[in-house]
Enzyme design. Structure first.
Site, PDB file in Angstrom:
ATOM      1  N   THR C  51     -10.691  16.555  12.130  1.00  0.00           N
ATOM      2  CA  THR C  51     -12.034  15.992  11.948  1.00  0.00           C
ATOM      3  C   THR C  51     -12.053  14.958  10.822  1.00  0.00           C
ATOM      4  OG1 THR C  51     -13.046  18.055  12.674  1.00  0.00           O
ATOM      5  CG2 THR C  51     -14.425  16.566  11.360  1.00  0.00           C
ATOM      6  N   ASN C  74      -8.543  30.366   7.410  1.00  0.00           N
ATOM      7  CA  ASN C  74      -8.321  29.142   6.652  1.00  0.00           C
ATOM      8  C   ASN C  74      -9.609  28.651   6.024  1.00  0.00           C
ATOM      9  OD1 ASN C  74      -9.395  26.340   7.706  1.00  0.00           O
ATOM     10  ND2 ASN C  74      -8.967  27.546   9.546  1.00  0.00           N
ATOM     11  N   SER C  75      -9.417  27.966   4.934  1.00  0.00           N
ATOM     12  CA  SER C  75     -10.538  27.353   4.239  1.00  0.00           C
ATOM     13  C   SER C  75     -10.065  26.011   3.701  1.00  0.00           C
ATOM     14  CB  SER C  75     -10.971  28.290   3.108  1.00  0.00           C
ATOM     15  OG  SER C  75     -11.749  27.595   2.187  1.00  0.00           O
ATOM     16  N   CYS C 133     -17.948  23.681  11.808  1.00  0.00           N
ATOM     17  CA  CYS C 133     -16.979  24.033  10.779  1.00  0.00           C
ATOM     18  C   CYS C 133     -17.616  24.966   9.747  1.00  0.00           C
ATOM     19  CB  CYS C 133     -16.442  22.799  10.084  1.00  0.00           C
ATOM     20  SG  CYS C 133     -15.222  23.222   8.827  1.00  0.00           S
ATOM     21  N   LYS C 169     -18.652  20.553  19.846  1.00  0.00           N
ATOM     22  CA  LYS C 169     -17.831  21.731  19.561  1.00  0.00           C
ATOM     23  C   LYS C 169     -18.681  22.791  18.876  1.00  0.00           C
ATOM     24  CE  LYS C 169     -13.527  23.249  17.407  1.00  0.00           C
ATOM     25  NZ  LYS C 169     -12.279  22.817  16.752  1.00  0.00           N
ATOM     26  N   GLY C 242      -9.280  29.041  21.294  1.00  0.00           N
ATOM     27  CA  GLY C 242      -9.459  30.142  20.355  1.00  0.00           C
ATOM     28  C   GLY C 242      -8.370  31.165  20.653  1.00  0.00           C
ATOM     29  N   THR C 265      -3.979  27.296  16.202  1.00  0.00           N
ATOM     30  CA  THR C 265      -3.158  28.077  15.285  1.00  0.00           C
ATOM     31  C   THR C 265      -1.806  28.495  15.862  1.00  0.00           C
ATOM     32  OG1 THR C 265      -5.238  28.902  14.404  1.00  0.00           O
ATOM     33  CG2 THR C 265      -3.259  30.052  13.737  1.00  0.00           C
TER      34      THR C 265
HETATM   35  C1  LIG Z   1      -5.888  25.171   9.550  1.00  0.00           C
HETATM   36  C2  LIG Z   1      -6.999  24.849  10.487  1.00  0.00           C
HETATM   37  C3  LIG Z   1      -7.741  23.703  10.327  1.00  0.00           C
HETATM   38  C4  LIG Z   1      -8.777  23.400  11.184  1.00  0.00           C
HETATM   39  N1  LIG Z   1      -9.473  22.236  11.025  1.00  0.00           N
HETATM   40  C5  LIG Z   1     -10.444  21.916  11.923  1.00  0.00           C
HETATM   41  C6  LIG Z   1     -11.111  20.678  11.858  1.00  0.00           C
HETATM   42  O1  LIG Z   1     -10.849  19.852  10.997  1.00  0.00           O
HETATM   43  N2  LIG Z   1     -12.068  20.411  12.782  1.00  0.00           N
HETATM   44  C7  LIG Z   1     -12.388  21.290  13.771  1.00  0.00           C
HETATM   45  O2  LIG Z   1     -13.242  20.988  14.598  1.00  0.00           O
HETATM   46  N3  LIG Z   1     -11.753  22.466  13.866  1.00  0.00           N
HETATM   47  C8  LIG Z   1     -10.791  22.790  12.962  1.00  0.00           C
HETATM   48  N4  LIG Z   1     -10.135  23.981  13.093  1.00  0.00           N
HETATM   49  C9  LIG Z   1     -10.497  24.887  14.177  1.00  0.00           C
HETATM   50  C10 LIG Z   1      -9.564  24.699  15.378  1.00  0.00           C
HETATM   51  O3  LIG Z   1      -9.708  23.404  15.897  1.00  0.00           O
HETATM   52  C11 LIG Z   1      -9.877  25.722  16.474  1.00  0.00           C
HETATM   53  O4  LIG Z   1     -11.162  25.451  16.982  1.00  0.00           O
HETATM   54  C12 LIG Z   1      -9.843  27.151  15.982  1.00  0.00           C
HETATM   55  O5  LIG Z   1      -8.788  27.311  15.064  1.00  0.00           O
HETATM   56  C13 LIG Z   1      -9.691  28.167  17.109  1.00  0.00           C
HETATM   57  O6  LIG Z   1      -8.568  27.918  17.877  1.00  0.00           O
HETATM   58  P1  LIG Z   1      -7.112  28.551  17.597  1.00  0.00           P
HETATM   59  O7  LIG Z   1      -7.294  30.028  17.474  1.00  0.00           O
HETATM   60  O8  LIG Z   1      -6.285  28.142  18.766  1.00  0.00           O
HETATM   61  O9  LIG Z   1      -6.633  27.951  16.313  1.00  0.00           O
HETATM   62  C14 LIG Z   1      -9.086  24.281  12.224  1.00  0.00           C
HETATM   63  C15 LIG Z   1      -8.342  25.446  12.382  1.00  0.00           C
HETATM   64  C16 LIG Z   1      -7.303  25.747  11.543  1.00  0.00           C
HETATM   65  C17 LIG Z   1      -6.530  27.009  11.754  1.00  0.00           C
END
Ligand SMILES: Cc1cc2nc3c(=O)[nH]c(=O)nc-3n(C[C@H](O)[C@H](O)[C@H](O)COP(=O)(O)O)c2cc1C
Ligand SMILES: Cc1cc2nc3c(=O)[nH]c(=O)nc-3n(C[C@H](O)[C@H](O)[C@H](O)COP(=O)(O)OP(=O)(O)OC[C@H]3O[C@@H](n4cnc5c(N)ncnc54)[C@H](O)[C@@H]3O)c2cc1C
Ligand SMILES: Cc1cc2nc3c(=O)[nH]c(=O)nc-3n(C[C@H](O)[C@H](O)[C@H](O)COP(=O)(O)OP(=O)(O)OC[C@H]3O[C@@H](n4cnc5c(N)ncnc54)[C@H](O)[C@@H]3O)c2cc1C
Ligand SMILES: Cc1cc2nc3c(=O)[nH]c(=O)nc-3n(C[C@H](O)[C@H](O)[C@H](O)COP(=O)(O)O)c2cc1C
Ligand code: FES
Ligand code: FES
Lengths: 298, 244, 298, 244
Positions: C51, C74-75, C133, C169, C242, C265
Site C-alpha cells: 500500500t 504484524n504491525s 489496515c 479491500k 487470508g 504471509t
Molecule cells: C507483513 C505484512 C504486511 C502487510 N501490509 C499490507 C499493506 O500494506 N496493505 C494491505 O492492504 N495489506 C497488507 N497486509 C495484509 C495482506 O495483504 C493480507 O491481506 C493479509 O495478510 C491476509 O492474507 P495472508 O494470510 O495470506 O497474509 C500485510 C500483511 C502482512 C503479513
C-alpha cells in the site's frame, strides 16, 4: 491427585465475584464431558459444563468437526438434553469445586427462565450466559448483534437471578461495545471470547465440510486482544480464553487482564494437568502468585 | 486428553497398509476399542492439530499394534515416525462378545479390517467359531488379507479373490447369529441391510473426531431421536441402534 | 522460468474486470518486495505492491512481527516512501503482467487524490483501496467502521478514477454489509480479507510484544467464510485471501467464490512456485480450468 | 521464499552451542550473510510457523555451517534435527572488507560470535591482521571460544577470561581502523560508542524477521529519517547509519 505434587510451592488461588477458586483455570463450556472429569481432578478451580437450553437439542448432523491449521472448526449445534435433564444429572459434575452453569435461549424470555431455573439450585455457583454461539441460526446469533441486544438479555437475566454471579460470554466481534453493555446491565463478569465464525471446504469433493466456529491455538492472538481491550474498558472481572494451550498462554491471558482462564479445544490434544503444571512453573520463576498476575503487564 | 509418548517396537508394511506396534502396560485391550494417535503434539508442534483415531489391530503379550492407511497429512506423518508416536489410553466401547450366540461372521472393508484381527484372536481364544470376509479396492490393499488365515477376499477390480464387494465374498449373512463389521459407513449400511434384524449385529463406525473422550460432541452418529457420540457410546454399535 | 514446466496442460488463466490474467494468483499487498520478484516470475497473474500513502510513512518502531500458532501478527504501520516516490519506482514491479496498485489515505479526500494520481498512469491496471489496515490509528481504522464510511470512500474514489477497475479491500468484521456498500458505491471487485486485529504478549517480560494484524494459515477458515458470505451476496468478483498456503487452499478460495486468490504471509515460508504447481495438479486431477472453479461448490 | 531441504553433514556441540553443517552448492558465502532455517515446514508442519535467521558460522569446501543457541521452540527443534533441515539461499548484506584499511577488531557477544569465524577466515585469507574479542555470560557459553585461536575472552560472571563484558577484554577500540561486532543490540550500541566515529565500523544487528527477503518490512532498524530492513540492507550496517 497427580497434579498436587507438580504445583506445590506456588499460590494458584484466585478470587472472583466472591468465589474463591483453587486455580484460575476453568474448562471452556462444551469442551469437557462428564466422562472425562476423572482426568482433570485438581486442575480446574471451577467446572463449567456444556451450555444447556430450555428443551433438548439434537444438534447438527455430522460432520461436525474439521481440523484447521493449529485449530479446529466445530458445528455441534448446542446438542444437549435440555435444562431439566441437565439439572437432574448435575451431581455428575461435582468435583468438589464451584460449579458454573452455561445457558442459552432463543429469546430473552428463555434466557431469563433458564437463569431463574439454574440459579435457584444451591449447587450452582454462577451462571454463564452464552450470548455468542455461532451455530444456532435463530436466537443465539441475534444476541451477538450488538450492545442493545446484549443489554436486554443481561438485564432480564439479572432480574431473574438476582443472587448468583452472572457472566456474559461474548464473541470477539464488537466485543468492547458489547462488554460495556453487559456490564451496565449488571453482569458480574465477562467471558471473552467464544469461537470465531468460520468455514472449511473439502476441495476434493468440492463441498462445504463444516461451517461453524474456529477455536484452538490459531485464535489465541485474536482472543488476547479481545481480553486486553475489554479488561481495559470495564471494571468487572474477565474470564479469558480462546486458544489457551500451555501454561505460558494462561499467564498471557492473565497479563492481558483475565482473572480466570478458560481452557477449551487444547484439552482435546493436551493433558490439562500439564498446562496447570507449566503455569505453576511460570509463577515459581516469576516469584508471583496467580492472583497478582491479572493485568500485570509492565 | 492425556497422551503417552511410546516407542515404536516394530513397524512393517502389510501390503498397502502400515503396521506399528508399541508396548502398552495397561489393562488388556478389548477388541473394537481405539486410540487417538499422532506423530507428535505440543511442544513439538500444533500442526497437524488433532490426533487421529485408530482401532487396535492386535494386542499380545503387552504389545499393542495399529494398522493404518496413509490418507492425509496426519497418517503420512505417522507413517514417517521412526522412534516414537503419541497415543492415548484405549478408548470407546468395543465389540460385545456372546459365547453362547453361535457362529460369527466378520466383515471388513478396506482399512476396516483393522479391528477384526484382534477380534478374531479373542473369538478363537473363547472357542467361538467365526468366518472372516474382507473386501478391498484392489490386490494392493488386499495383501493385508494374508494376515487373516482362512479369510475370503473380494476386490472391486477383481484383481484378487471374488470380483465385487465384501458382501459378494460372503454367504447369506442371515445364517449367522452374530455379525461384526467395520469399514466405510456405506458398507456398514449395506451389511446392516443384508444381515437382517435378528441376532447380534455389531458395526464399528467411522466418524471425524475432535477429542476421543466424549468432550466435543463431534463424532456423533444418528440414532432414534438424535445423535450419540461414537467415541464413548461406540465406535461399535448394535446395528439396530443406528438410524441409517 | 521454472514454473512453466510444472503447470503445463492446464488452463490457469482467468478474467476479471476485463483484465485477463495468466494465473489467478496475486500477491497480497505488503507481502512481496521488489527485491523478491525474481523468485516468483510466472507465478502471479498480476503484481500488487505494498500500500502506498500520500506522504512517506516511517512505519512503527520494532518489534513489528511476532510468530503465533500457524500464523504471525504484524504491525508494520504502512511504511512506504509515499505515492510520488512509489510511482517513480513503479517499473521495478514490471514482470510483464498487469500491475495493481494499493492505496490508503487518512481521509476520503486523500483516498480520492491517490486514486486519481495512480489511475492516470498507463502502467496501472487497477487500484485496490486498503480500507482495512488495522495498524493506522487515524484514517485506516475509521474506514472499517461500517457501510456508510465504506460507501463514502468508494464513491469518491470511483469519481476520481472513472476509467480504472477499483477494488475495495475489506476486513472480516461486518464484511457482508461493507461489501454491499462498496458494491453499490461502484467498486468493480472486492478484496476479502485483510489481517484480523490481534495481540501478542511476551509472558517472560510481562509486556506487549506486537499489537497488530493476524495473518497466515491460522486465519484461513475465517477468511474462507468471509469470501463465501460476500460472494453469495454481491455480483462483483472477489479477490479472496487470508492464510492461503497451498494449491488446495487456492482451490478452496475459488470454490468459496473468489475469482482471484491473494497469497500473503505463506510466501514467507513457502515458495509460491510450489503453490501454483500444486494448484495446477489440483486442476489436472479435477479436469477443470481455473476459471471454472469460481463458486463451483456442489 | 524458497527453502531447500539439505542433509546435515555434521552436528556437534561447541560448549553450550550447537553446530550443524550442510553442503551448499551455491556461490561462495560472504561473511555476515545469513539464512532462514527451520527443522521442517509445510507439508510436514505449519507450527512453529516462521523460519529463524542464522548467520553463517563458516563456509569451507562447499560445506556451510551454522552455530546456534537453543532459545525457544524453533531452535529446540533445529537442535533435535538429525537428518535434514530446511534453509534458504544466503541472504542479506555481509561485512564490508577493505584490505587497505588496516588492522581489524572483531567483537562478539554470546551467540553473536557466530559470523566472526567466517569473517576471521576471510580476513586471514586476504592477509588482514585482526584481533578477536569474545564476551559471554559464563564459562559454559564461553567454551565456543576454543574454536577461535588467539581470541581474548571475557565473562560476565568471571568464570572464564576477564571478568566483565567483551569491551573489558578489548583494548581501546579507537586504535583499530576497522571494527566488526555482532551480539545483542545493547552490546552493539556500546561498541558503537567505544569505537568512535572514524574508520570502518560495522555492526551485525539482530531483529525479529518474518520473511528474510525484504517482503514484510518486519526486521527494521532505525536510521536517520526512518527505518530500513535489516534483512536486505543489513544485517550488517555501518555503525554511523544506525540511529541508536
Ligand atoms: C507483513 C505484512 C504486511 C502487510 N501490509 C499490507 C499493506 O500494506 N496493505 C494491505 O492492504 N495489506 C497488507 N497486509 C495484509 C495482506 O495483504 C493480507 O491481506 C493479509 O495478510 C491476509 O492474507 P495472508 O494470510 O495470506 O497474509 C500485510 C500483511 C502482512 C503479513
Ligand atoms: C473409531 C475409528 C477407528 C479407526 N481405525 C482406523 C484404523 O485402524 N486404521 C486406519 O487407517 N484408519 C482408521 N480410522 C480412520 C482414520 O482415523 C482416518 O483415516 C484418519 O483420521 C485420516 O487422517 P489423515 O490425517 O490421514 O487425513 P486428513 O484428511 O488429513 O485428516 C483431516 C481430519 O479429518 C479426519 N478424518 C479424515 N478422514 C477421516 C476418516 N475416514 N475417519 C475419521 N476421521 C477422518 C482426521 O482425523 C483429521 O481430523 C478410524 C477412524 C475411526 C473413527
Ligand atoms: C541476522 C540474524 C542472524 C542471527 N544469527 C544467529 C546465529 O548465528 N546463531 C544463533 O543462535 N542465533 C542467531 N540469531 C538469533 C536467532 O535468530 C534467534 O535466537 C532465534 O530466532 C530464536 O528462535 P527460537 O525459536 O529459539 O525462539 P522463540 O522465542 O520461540 O522465537 C519466536 C519468534 O521470535 C523470533 N526471535 C526470538 N528471539 C529472537 C532474536 N534474539 N533475534 C531474532 N528473532 C528472534 C524468532 O525468530 C521467532 O520468529 C540471529 C538473528 C538474526 C536476526
Ligand atoms: C467442540 C466445541 C463445543 C463448544 N460448545 C460450546 C458451548 O456449548 N457453549 C459455549 O458457550 N461455548 C462452546 N464452545 C466454545 C468454547 O467454550 C470456547 O469459548 C472456544 O472454543 C474458544 O476457546 P478454545 O480455543 O480454548 O477452545 C465450544 C467449543 C468447541 C470447540
Ligand atoms: S470425538 Fe469428541 S465427543 Fe467423540
Ligand atoms: S524479515 Fe521481512 S523484510 Fe526483513
Amino acid at each position: 491427585m497427580v497434579v498436587r505434587e507438580r504445583v506445590t510451592g506456588v499460590d494458584l488461588s484466585v478470587e472472583m465475584c466472591g468465589i474463591t477458586l483453587s486455580t484460575p483455570l476453568v474448562p471452556a463450556s462444551g469442551t469437557l464431558a462428564k466422562e472425562a472429569l476423572g482426568e482433570v481432578e485438581g486442575v480446574y478451580g471451577a467446572i463449567l459444563p456444556k451450555t444447556t437450553t430450555p428443551a433438548a437439542r439434537a444438534g447438527n448432523p455430522p460432520p461436525r468437526v474439521a481440523e484447521t491449521p493449529a485449530g479446529m472448526v466445530n458445528s455441534i449445534g448446542l446438542q444437549n438434553p435440555g435444562v431439566e435433564r441437565f439439572m437432574e444429572d448435575l451431581d455428575a459434575f461435582d468435583l468438589g469445586v464451584p460449579l458454573f452453569v452455561s445457558v442459552a435461549g432463543e429469546t430473552v424470555r428463555d434466557f431469563a427462565a433458564l437463569c431463574e431455573r439454574v440459579s435457584e439450585d444451591g449447587r450452582v455457583a454462577a451462571v454463564e450466559l452464552n450470548l455468542s454461539c455461532p451455530n444456532v441460526e435463530h436466537g443465539g446469533l441475534t444476541f451477538c448483534a450488538g450492545p442493545a441486544a446484549v443489554e436486554e438479555v443481561v438485564t432480564a437475566c439479572r432480574a431473574a437471578a438476582p443472587t448468583k454471579p452472572l457472566f456474559a460470554k461474548l464473541t470477539h466481534e464488537g466485543v468492547v461495545g458489547n462488554a460495556r453493555a453487559a456490564e451496565s446491565a449488571g453482569a458480574d463478569a465477562l467471558t471473552v471470547m467464544n469461537t470465531i465464525p468460520a468455514l472449511t471446504i473439502d476441495a476434493k469433493r468440492r463441498s462445504v465440510l463444516v461451517r461453524g466456529g474456529l477455536s484452538g491455538p490459531a485464535v489465541k492472538p485474536v482472543a488476547l486482544k479481545a481480553v486486553h481491550d475489554v479488561a481495559r474498558t470495564v471494571r468487572v472481572p474477565v474470564l479469558g480464553g480462546g486458544g489457551v494451550t500451555s501454561g505460558t498462554d494462561v499467564a498471557e491471558f492473565m497479563l492481558a487482564g483475565a482473572t480466570l482462564v478458560q481452557v477449551g479445544t487444547a484439552s482435546f490434544v493436551r493433558d490439562p494437568v500439564e498446562i496447570l503444571a507449566e503455569f505453576s512453573d511460570y509463577l515459581r520463576e516469576a516469584g508471583m502468585g496467580a492472583a497478582e498476575l491479572t493485568g500485570a503487564l509492565r | 486428553m492425556k497422551f503417552y509418548t511410546v516407542e515404536i517396537e516394530a513397524r512393517r508394511e502389510l501390503g498397502a497398509y502400515t503396521l506399528i506396534s508399541y508396548r502398552w502396560p495397561g489393562e488388556k485391550v478389548e477388541p473394537g476399542r481405539f486410540v487417538m494417535a499422532r506423530a507428535a503434539g505440543y511442544p513439538v508442534t500444533l500442526d497437524p492439530f488433532l490426533a487421529r483415531p485408530f482401532s487396535f489391530y492386535d494386542f499380545e503379550d503387552g504389545v499393542a499394534s495399529l494398522l493404518f492407511e496413509v490418507r492425509g497429512r496426519g497418517t503420512a506423518l505417522l507413517d514417517r515416525a521412526t522412534r516414537t508416536v503419541e497415543v492415548t489410553a484405549p478408548l470407546g466401547r468395543g465389540f460385545e462378545i456372546d459365547a453362547s450366540a453361535g457362529r460369527a461372521a466378520l466383515l471388513g472393508g478396506g482399512i476396516g479390517v483393522a479391528p477384526l484381527k484382534i477380534l478374531g484372536r479373542e473369538l478363537s481364544a473363547r472357542g467361538i467359531d467365526h468366518d472372516v470376509f474382507l473386501g478391498f479396492l484392489d490386490a494392493g490393499t488386499a495383501a493385508v488379507a494374508d494376515d487373516f488365515a482362512g479369510a475370503s477376499v473380494a476386490t472391486m477390480d477383481g484383481s484378487a479373490g471374488t470380483h465385487g464387494t465384501v458382501l459378494d465374498a460372503a454367504p447369506d449373512l442371515l445364517e449367522y447369529p452374530v455379525v461384526y463389521a467395520c469399514g466405510p459407513n456405506a458398507m456398514l449400511a449395506a451389511v446392516k441391510d443384508a444381515a437382517g434384524p435378528d441376532g447380534l449385529r455389531q458395526l464399528s463406525v467411522e466418524e471425524r473426531m475432535g477429542c476421543g473422550n466424549g468432550s466435543c460432541n463431534g463424532c456423533v452418529v444418528p440414532v432414534d431421536g438424535g445423535y450419540v457420540r461414537s467415541c464413548v457410546e461406540g465406535p461399535v454399535f448394535r446395528a439396530e441402534v443406528l438410524a441409517w
